[in-house]
Motif scaffolding. Structure first.
Motif, PDB file in Angstrom:
ATOM      1  N   ARG A 164      36.615  47.918  64.901  1.00 57.12           N
ATOM      2  CA  ARG A 164      35.324  48.570  64.707  1.00 57.12           C
ATOM      3  C   ARG A 164      35.518  49.867  63.944  1.00 57.12           C
ATOM      4  O   ARG A 164      36.546  50.524  64.046  1.00 57.12           O
ATOM      5  N   THR A 188      34.715  54.049  67.528  1.00 57.05           N
ATOM      6  CA  THR A 188      35.001  53.716  68.926  1.00 57.05           C
ATOM      7  C   THR A 188      34.586  54.848  69.861  1.00 57.05           C
ATOM      8  O   THR A 188      35.027  54.895  71.005  1.00 57.05           O
ATOM      9  N   GLU A 248      35.320  41.246  70.998  1.00 54.65           N
ATOM     10  CA  GLU A 248      35.372  41.434  69.547  1.00 54.65           C
ATOM     11  C   GLU A 248      36.113  40.281  68.857  1.00 54.65           C
ATOM     12  O   GLU A 248      35.799  39.923  67.722  1.00 54.65           O
TER      13      GLU A 248
END
Length: 663
Positions: A49, A52, A70
């Motif tokens: 990502r 975070t 994820e």
């Protein structure tokens, strides 16, 4: 053993373009001997990502679940580097779902037991290099593609044999030899050092460092194994410790520039590895090999330069009087370990320990991303020797901060209210203030912050910039402004930048906000070489881009949509714009750009297009610029990648495809 090239081989596979095409989702995780589960899972999420920040306070179990979520239903490649114990695999394997998508996991380890326990195929044991391979690697590093002089080859081969085929030792020895005169006289001296084992070879490179670089190298011992070290941070720490005292008046080098040069010298000697580079090519983060870290720690202990406090030795530290103390575990009582002679304290572990600032009164450095003060510390104003302070939070950063008159670097990640007394810290060089609701306005005469070079503000105060009108920053080089509540619709008043006087030396500007449209074309200081704009609102592309394009010194431009909701940027760029631009990075924007004006971006070398929308339109001329050397496509739709490949790049340009998600 360490230094055979396990990580290097895994990295070669991981970075290969063909591998990237096979595995749209690639993740790298470091484990090491001092395995910390929460930090490990958080590092995996950082690969998966872009942000975070929402996960920082989650537990180890919740982070593990987030990683699994994820990776669900994705075809992924994961590298788990440096596992030491079989039970570590048992702890982490639940984070990697097997959805029969063809995913793969690569593991590196020094322990054959670990390899056999985790592997579904036979482990590959790296052999040492043979004599010819060792000589080839040595020559590559020493002569950079040229032939070794005939009369030096027998002597050189005998020197290389002392490395026993270990690539790390060969590379380090080559880095040392390359800095010497290529003569029989010098090479005989090297051979006479009686290099009988790896540690002696590593120590040889350390022993021959210039005197001013030795404490800088030993300082890497404060960090945990496999820790990704911020170059900016470690240089600021060197300065705070007094390792870099004077600025070079002849070349007009700042102390920070001297620190950059020191780090480059250690990289050239192969003592330090660069992990990530800045847009201008300089090192952004670095790491040292485990064997070098062991060397640092052993040297530090004998000289009482540094003590590292771990779970295994914490009970023996209390009887020692270290000058610097680095906690890699949670102490029950800090006062038990921090003594009057301790000048620097570091925390690399979450802590709710009992601390009393009375123990820190003589400290020069207090560094922790996990330590915070829930109330105004009583003894803070007595810490007059403090030069570097990095803490997680302080409930009230008020008047007592002005007593720290030696402070050069101040970083507070979270503090509700900031007093204007902070401008009394005349020696400040770097100031980072995170997530504050209010900064009090200066009153009376103008204040001059003569030494401030970096200012970073993450704020909710809509008038924060206007409140700085009475503060002069004549040497400010980098300004970062993050409007923390911008999701609620606040437009950053770019015009207010022009209300800040004396920004003539500003080189880097980084703004995160919903950007207001430009009405004043002169809002940006003309000396800017780097601009990063993380935006929410659509841009008036023609006005905005041509305003940026007129900046005479702009070399790096990054336009990033922070919300990932596809902001439109329609633009035509006038002829003769962005003449000095070398790096152009676009992320999450719908670009409607049909034509490239004459001489636009004529010096562009590095183009990055990230998460490009299929509706985007780029001029074909952009990809065929003769100056272009690297084009990087990150998480772009395959249809766009194919289009770029059909257009064709110039023969000197390297195409890099990097994808984390299936598109």
């Amino acid at each position: 053993m360490g230094g055979l090239g396990k990580t290097t081989l895994a990295r070669k596979i991981y970075n290969n373009n063909e591998v990237k095409k096979l595995f749209p989702c690639c993740v790298w995780g470091y484990l090491c001997n001092d395995y910390r589960p929460k930090e490990f899972f958080l590092s995996l999420l950082k690969c998966l990502r872009s942000s975070t920040s929402d996960y920082e306070n989650l537990s180890e179990v919740d982070l593990k679940k987030k990683v699994a979520e994820e990776l669900m239903e994705k075809k992924y490649l994961i590298v788990l580097d440096d596992i030491w114990k079989p039970q570590v695999w048992d702890d982490i394997k639940g984070a990697f779902p097997d959805d029969k998508t063809g995913s793969r996991i690569i593991i590196t380890s020094r322990e054959l037991e670990v390899a056999r326990y985790t592997a579904t195929t036979s482990p590959y044991e790296l052999p040492a290099l043979n004599k010819d391979e060792s000589w080839e690697l040595f020559c590559k590093k020493v002569f950079h593609g040229e032939q070794c002089p005939f009369d030096l080859e027998p002597l050189g081969r005998s020197i290389v044999e002392t490395c026993r085929g270990l690539p790390l030792a060969i590379v380090v020895l080559a880095g040392f030899v390359a800095r010497k005169e290529k003569s029989q006289r010098d090479w005989i001296r090297i051979k006479n050092n009686k290099l009988t084992d790896v540690i002696k070879i590593l120590r040889l490179s350390y022993d021959n460092l210039p005197l001013e670089l030795k404490p800088c190298f030993l300082y890497f011992g404060i960090y945990p194994e496999d820790y990704e070290i911020s170059v900016k941070e470690v240089i600021q720490l060197w300065i705070a410790e007094g390792f870099i005292i004077k600025e070079n008046q002849t070349t007009k080098e700042k102390r920070e520039d001297v620190g950059d040069r020191y780090l480059d010298d250690m990289v050239d000697c192969n003592l330090v590895q660069v992990v990530r580079r800045r847009s201008n090519g300089g090192a952004k983060t670095c790491r040292i090999h485990d064997l070098f870290r062991d060397l640092c720690v052993s040297e530090c202990i004998s000289d009482k330069f540094l003590e590292v406090c771990t779970e295994s030795n914490i009970n023996t530290i209390s009887g020692i009087n270290p000058r610097r103390l680095s906690f890699h575990c949670q102490p029950s009582c800090v006062m038990k370990y921090v003594k009057q002679c301790t000048r620097s304290v570091f925390y690399f572990h979450e802590t709710d320990a009992d601390y009393n600032l009375k123990s820190f009164e003589l400290a020069r450095v207090l560094h922790s991303a996990t330590l915070g003060f829930s109330s105004q510390p009583n003894n803070l104003k007595r810490m007059i020797h403090l030069r570097y302070l990095h803490i997680l939070s302080c409930k009230y950063l008020l008047a007592s901060i002005s007593c720290l008159w030696n402070l050069e670097t101040l970083c507070v990640c979270n503090t509700p209210k900031i007093s204007s007394e902070i401008w009394k810290l005349k020696r400040l060089r770097h100031l980072y203030l995170g997530v504050f609701d209010e900064i009090t306005e200066t009153t009376g005469e103008r204040v001059i912050m003569e030494n401030l070079q970096t200012l970073g503000l993450i704020h909710k105060d809509e008038r924060a910039i206007l409140k700085l009108q009475n503060v002069l920053f004549p040497r400010l080089r980098k300004l970062t402004l993050f409007w923390d509540d911008y999701l609620n619709g606040f437009c950053y008043p770019l015009e207010e930048l022009s209300s800040l006087p004396s920004l003539k030396n500003l080189q880097s500007l980084n703004i995160t906000s919903k950007i207001a449209q430009l009405t004043n074309a002169n809002v940006f200081p003309s000396n800017l070489t780097k601009i990063i704009l993380k935006i929410k609102s659509p841009l008036e592309g023609h006005i905005f881009m041509n305003t940026l394009g007129a900046l005479p010194n702009l070399q790096i431009l990054k336009l990033i949509n922070w919300l990932f909701d596809k902001t439109m940027c329609e633009t035509y760029i006038d002829t003769g714009k962005f003449l000095q631009l070398q790096v152009f990075h676009l992320r999450e924007l719908i670009i409607n750009w049909e034509e490239l004006g004459e001489d636009v971006m004529s010096n562009l070398r590095h183009l990055v297009i990230e998460r490009c929308d299929e509706r985007s339109k780029f001029p074909e001329q952009l990809f065929s610029l003769s100056s272009l050397r690297v084009m990087r496509l990150v998480d772009c739709p395959y249809s766009f990648v194919e289009r770029v490949e059909e257009w064709g790049l110039n023969k000197d340009c390297k195409l890099i495809i990097d994808s984390r998600e299936c598109k």
